[in-house]
Design an enzyme around this catalytic site. Structure first.
Site, short mmCIF file in Angstrom:
data_model
loop_
_atom_site.label_atom_id
_atom_site.label_comp_id
_atom_site.label_asym_id
_atom_site.label_seq_id
_atom_site.Cartn_x
_atom_site.Cartn_y
_atom_site.Cartn_z
N ASN A 139 -2.28 -50.49 9.36
CA ASN A 139 -1.06 -50.13 8.65
C ASN A 139 -0.78 -48.62 8.66
O ASN A 139 0.33 -48.19 8.33
CB ASN A 139 -1.07 -50.70 7.23
CG ASN A 139 -0.85 -52.22 7.25
OD1 ASN A 139 -0.40 -52.77 8.26
ND2 ASN A 139 -1.18 -52.89 6.16
N ARG A 177 6.85 -56.71 11.37
CA ARG A 177 7.43 -56.10 10.20
C ARG A 177 7.56 -54.58 10.32
O ARG A 177 8.55 -53.98 9.92
CB ARG A 177 6.52 -56.45 9.01
CG ARG A 177 7.02 -56.00 7.69
CD ARG A 177 8.09 -56.92 7.20
NE ARG A 177 8.75 -56.40 6.03
CZ ARG A 177 9.96 -56.76 5.66
NH1 ARG A 177 10.64 -57.65 6.35
NH2 ARG A 177 10.50 -56.26 4.60
N ARG A 205 11.15 -60.49 1.64
CA ARG A 205 10.69 -59.13 1.93
C ARG A 205 11.90 -58.19 2.08
O ARG A 205 12.26 -57.79 3.18
CB ARG A 205 9.81 -59.12 3.20
CG ARG A 205 8.57 -59.97 3.05
CD ARG A 205 7.64 -59.86 4.24
NE ARG A 205 6.86 -58.63 4.24
CZ ARG A 205 5.90 -58.35 5.10
NH1 ARG A 205 5.58 -59.21 6.04
NH2 ARG A 205 5.24 -57.22 5.05
N PRO A 206 12.52 -57.82 0.95
CA PRO A 206 13.72 -56.98 1.03
C PRO A 206 13.38 -55.56 1.50
O PRO A 206 12.23 -55.13 1.41
CB PRO A 206 14.21 -56.95 -0.42
CG PRO A 206 13.02 -57.23 -1.25
CD PRO A 206 12.09 -58.08 -0.43
N ASP A 265 15.66 -53.04 0.46
CA ASP A 265 16.67 -52.29 -0.29
C ASP A 265 16.20 -50.88 -0.66
O ASP A 265 16.99 -49.94 -0.70
CB ASP A 265 17.06 -53.07 -1.57
CG ASP A 265 15.85 -53.36 -2.44
OD1 ASP A 265 14.94 -54.06 -1.98
OD2 ASP A 265 15.81 -52.86 -3.58
N GLN A 266 14.89 -50.71 -0.92
CA GLN A 266 14.40 -49.38 -1.31
C GLN A 266 14.40 -48.41 -0.13
O GLN A 266 14.59 -47.21 -0.29
CB GLN A 266 12.99 -49.47 -1.91
CG GLN A 266 12.92 -50.27 -3.19
CD GLN A 266 13.80 -49.69 -4.29
OE1 GLN A 266 13.68 -48.53 -4.66
NE2 GLN A 266 14.70 -50.50 -4.81
N ILE A 326 2.26 -59.14 -5.66
CA ILE A 326 3.08 -58.46 -4.64
C ILE A 326 3.92 -59.44 -3.82
O ILE A 326 5.11 -59.27 -3.66
CB ILE A 326 2.19 -57.62 -3.68
CG1 ILE A 326 1.14 -56.80 -4.44
CG2 ILE A 326 3.05 -56.75 -2.76
CD1 ILE A 326 1.59 -55.57 -5.12
C1 EPZ Z 1 2.98 -53.18 3.52
O1 EPZ Z 1 4.11 -54.05 3.60
C2 EPZ Z 1 1.94 -53.76 4.45
N1 EPZ Z 1 2.50 -53.80 5.78
C3 EPZ Z 1 1.52 -55.13 4.00
O2 EPZ Z 1 0.42 -55.53 4.80
C4 EPZ Z 1 1.02 -55.07 2.54
O3 EPZ Z 1 0.78 -56.38 2.09
C5 EPZ Z 1 2.06 -54.39 1.65
O4 EPZ Z 1 2.45 -53.11 2.21
C6 EPZ Z 1 1.56 -54.16 0.24
O5 EPZ Z 1 0.40 -53.36 0.27
C7 EPZ Z 1 2.51 -52.70 6.53
O6 EPZ Z 1 2.03 -51.65 6.14
C8 EPZ Z 1 3.09 -52.83 7.89
P1 EPZ Z 1 5.87 -53.11 0.25
P2 EPZ Z 1 5.49 -53.58 3.02
O7 EPZ Z 1 7.16 -52.50 0.62
O8 EPZ Z 1 5.61 -52.12 3.20
C9 EPZ Z 1 8.92 -55.26 -2.77
C10 EPZ Z 1 -0.88 -56.97 6.10
O9 EPZ Z 1 -1.40 -58.09 5.93
N2 EPZ Z 1 9.96 -54.46 -2.08
O10 EPZ Z 1 4.81 -52.23 -0.33
O11 EPZ Z 1 6.54 -54.43 3.62
C11 EPZ Z 1 8.33 -56.33 -1.88
O12 EPZ Z 1 9.10 -57.50 -1.89
C12 EPZ Z 1 0.54 -56.69 5.62
O13 EPZ Z 1 -1.42 -56.04 6.70
C13 EPZ Z 1 11.24 -54.45 -2.55
O14 EPZ Z 1 11.58 -55.12 -3.55
O15 EPZ Z 1 5.29 -53.91 1.49
C14 EPZ Z 1 6.95 -56.49 -2.47
O16 EPZ Z 1 7.00 -57.37 -3.56
C15 EPZ Z 1 1.24 -57.87 5.06
N3 EPZ Z 1 12.18 -53.70 -1.90
C16 EPZ Z 1 6.59 -55.10 -2.99
O17 EPZ Z 1 7.85 -54.40 -3.08
C17 EPZ Z 1 11.87 -52.94 -0.80
O18 EPZ Z 1 12.77 -52.26 -0.27
C18 EPZ Z 1 5.67 -54.30 -2.09
O19 EPZ Z 1 6.17 -54.29 -0.75
C19 EPZ Z 1 10.54 -52.96 -0.34
C20 EPZ Z 1 9.61 -53.72 -1.00
#
Ligand code: EPZ
Length: 419
Positions: free
Chosen positions: A23, A93, A122-123, A125-126, A328
């Site tokens: 990651n 992703r 997996r939005p 929006d942020q 999460i």
């Molecule tokens: C990263 O995903 C990782 N992927 C994921 O690893 C990991 O599970 C996740 O972070 C949490 O640690 C990569 O680094 C490529 P987030 P990411 O944005 O960035 C919500 C693995 O197995 N959210 O931190 O997509 C979202 O729905 C993968 O290696 C919003 O609401 O995760 C979630 O509930 C799978 N709006 C929470 O935040 C947004 O714009 C955390 O998501 C973005 C996220």
């Protein structure tokens, strides 16, 4: 089609060396687009997501030289396009980092809506909120995200949810912006810090990564001409730690940062497992039946969601009733359907799974429903009685370097078979 065939009940023994973090790699590779120069990246994990990223970068005009399977030199002086190839970006992703990086470099980006593991909604929006705050116009049209800006101007951005991807994407877009950008309530994962360290090595001015506020002073150019080594993979290390206790083994894990593993060490000790941590390596071993524990996944430094399925396998064989609360990802309990095929007593509903520990699991044919589910099923197969067959290996190959060879070196009976 390939499958993994595992003959179980093998206590893992010996040493394993951890690869560079997936990651971090999938953010650092697009970050090279911000450099007007040449850089070398060491400790790159040899996984399919990295290969996909290199293909995309080459299509955008980068020149890549592979010095070894884990090291590249990349020349991004002549980037010729801001349009990422749709069919490749849809496959994973982390292609969303191309939006921040291309916006930073070209002031415009067109990237297919990212694919990746099915973990529920997996939005992004942020991410979009951050780009717009910096002055970009962002549209989602016909399966593409299109962003453009005449100028990117630093500003303060408060993250409504702690998001790894949005924190890193905003960092990418802000590095070459005018003035100072503040990211308030950012993610603090080791890969967030690693991306900041990489960009600073190449000439950026980012402070505070890993804390509650990140401050990015925009610079005119990143010159590169430097070498950077990717941080060891926290999740790969945690996967082997949990495999050690699930298999009743005794292993030493080398090339890891034990500080990144504190939440996992604490839980293993609570379960009755043993850990001896020493800076860049640790020993993990089993000495008595593990007992129940409750887990809640949280952003770093909490217990990582990316180790939740592997921990579920451990709890399915610990004595007593354990509860996992997944805070999460709403669909990260799909692996529990597969574990039930192996005799686990687990029920999952919404964000909660309840495990009634059994003495032992029994081998069965199972599907890797996503990357970490796949790793969890390998651990289940190694600790179970009998033979386990795991299908859908493409998920596992996206994120673990030579996983079956590493387990084989620890004594596991695991083979990849083509059908
Ligand atoms: C990263 O995903 C990782 N992927 C994921 O690893 C990991 O599970 C996740 O972070 C949490 O640690 C990569 O680094 C490529 P987030 P990411 O944005 O960035 C919500 C693995 O197995 N959210 O931190 O997509 C979202 O729905 C993968 O290696 C919003 O609401 O995760 C979630 O509930 C799978 N709006 C929470 O935040 C947004 O714009 C955390 O998501 C973005 C996220």
């Amino acid at each position: 089609m390939e499958k993994l065939v595992i003959t179980g009940k093998t206590p893992l023994k010996g040493e394993v060396v951890i690869s560079g973090a997936k990651n971090a790699a999938v953010a650092i590779l697009p970050a090279t687009l911000l450099i007007n120069g040449i850089c070398t990246i060491e400790n790159l994990p040899n996984i399919s997501d990295v290969k996909l990223y290199c293909e995309i970068l080459e299509k955008l005009g980068a020149k890549i030289k592979w010095n070894s399977p884990n090291e590249i030199t990349i020349d991004t002086r002549n980037i010729t396009s801001h349009i990422a190839p749709l069919e490749t970006t849809r496959k994973f992703r982390a292609s969303y980092y191309l939006i921040g990086a291309l916006l930073g470099r070209c002031r415009k980006a067109q990237v297919g809506i990212p694919g990746g593991c099915n973990l529920g909604n997996r939005p992004i929006d942020q991410h979009i909120k951050g780009f717009e705050a910096l002055g970009a116009n962002v549209e989602v049209l016909q399966g593409n995200i299109k962003a453009k800006a005449k100028r990117l101007i630093g500003t303060s951005i408060y993250m409504d949810v702690v998001s790894v991807g949005a924190t890193m994407n905003i960092m990418l877009a802000a590095v070459l912006a005018e003035g100072t950008t503040i990211i308030d309530n950012p993610a603090k994962e080791p890969h967030v810090v690693d991306l900041a360290n990489f960009l600073n090595t190449m000439g950026a001015d980012i402070r505070g990564a890993g804390t509650d506020i990140i401050k990015i002073n925009g610079v005119k150019e990143l010159k590169g001409n430097a070498t950077y080594s990717i941080v060891p993979d926290q999740i790969e290390a945690g996967t082997f730690m949990l495999a050690a206790i699930a298999s009743k083994g005794d292993i030493t894990i080398k090339n890891c940062i034990t500080k990144h593993l504190e939440s996992i060490i604490a839980k293993i000790e609570e379960l009755g497992g043993n850990v001896d941590a020493n800076g860049d390596h640790l020993r993990v071993w089993y000495s008595k039946r593990l007992t129940k524990a409750n887990i809640k996944t949280l952003p770093y430094p909490g217990f990582p969601t990316d180790l939740q399925p592997q921990m579920g396998v451990v709890l399915s064989q610990a004595s007593g009733t354990s509860i996992i609360n997944e805070s999460i990802w709403e669909s990260r309990f799909q692996y529990t359907d597969e574990l039930r095929k192996m005799g686990a007593h687990v029920t999952a509903q919404g964000k909660t799974a309840v495990f009634e520990g059994v003495e032992t699991l029994t081998g069965a044919p199972v599907n890797a429903t996503d990357l970490r589910a796949g790793a969890a099923l390998i651990i289940a197969g190694i600790s179970a009685k009998g033979t386990t067959e795991i299908y859908n290996l493409n998920h596992i190959d996206r994120g673990y370097e030579e996983i079956e060879q590493k387990f084989r070196d620890l004594g596991a009976k695991i083979q990849r078979v083509s059908e």
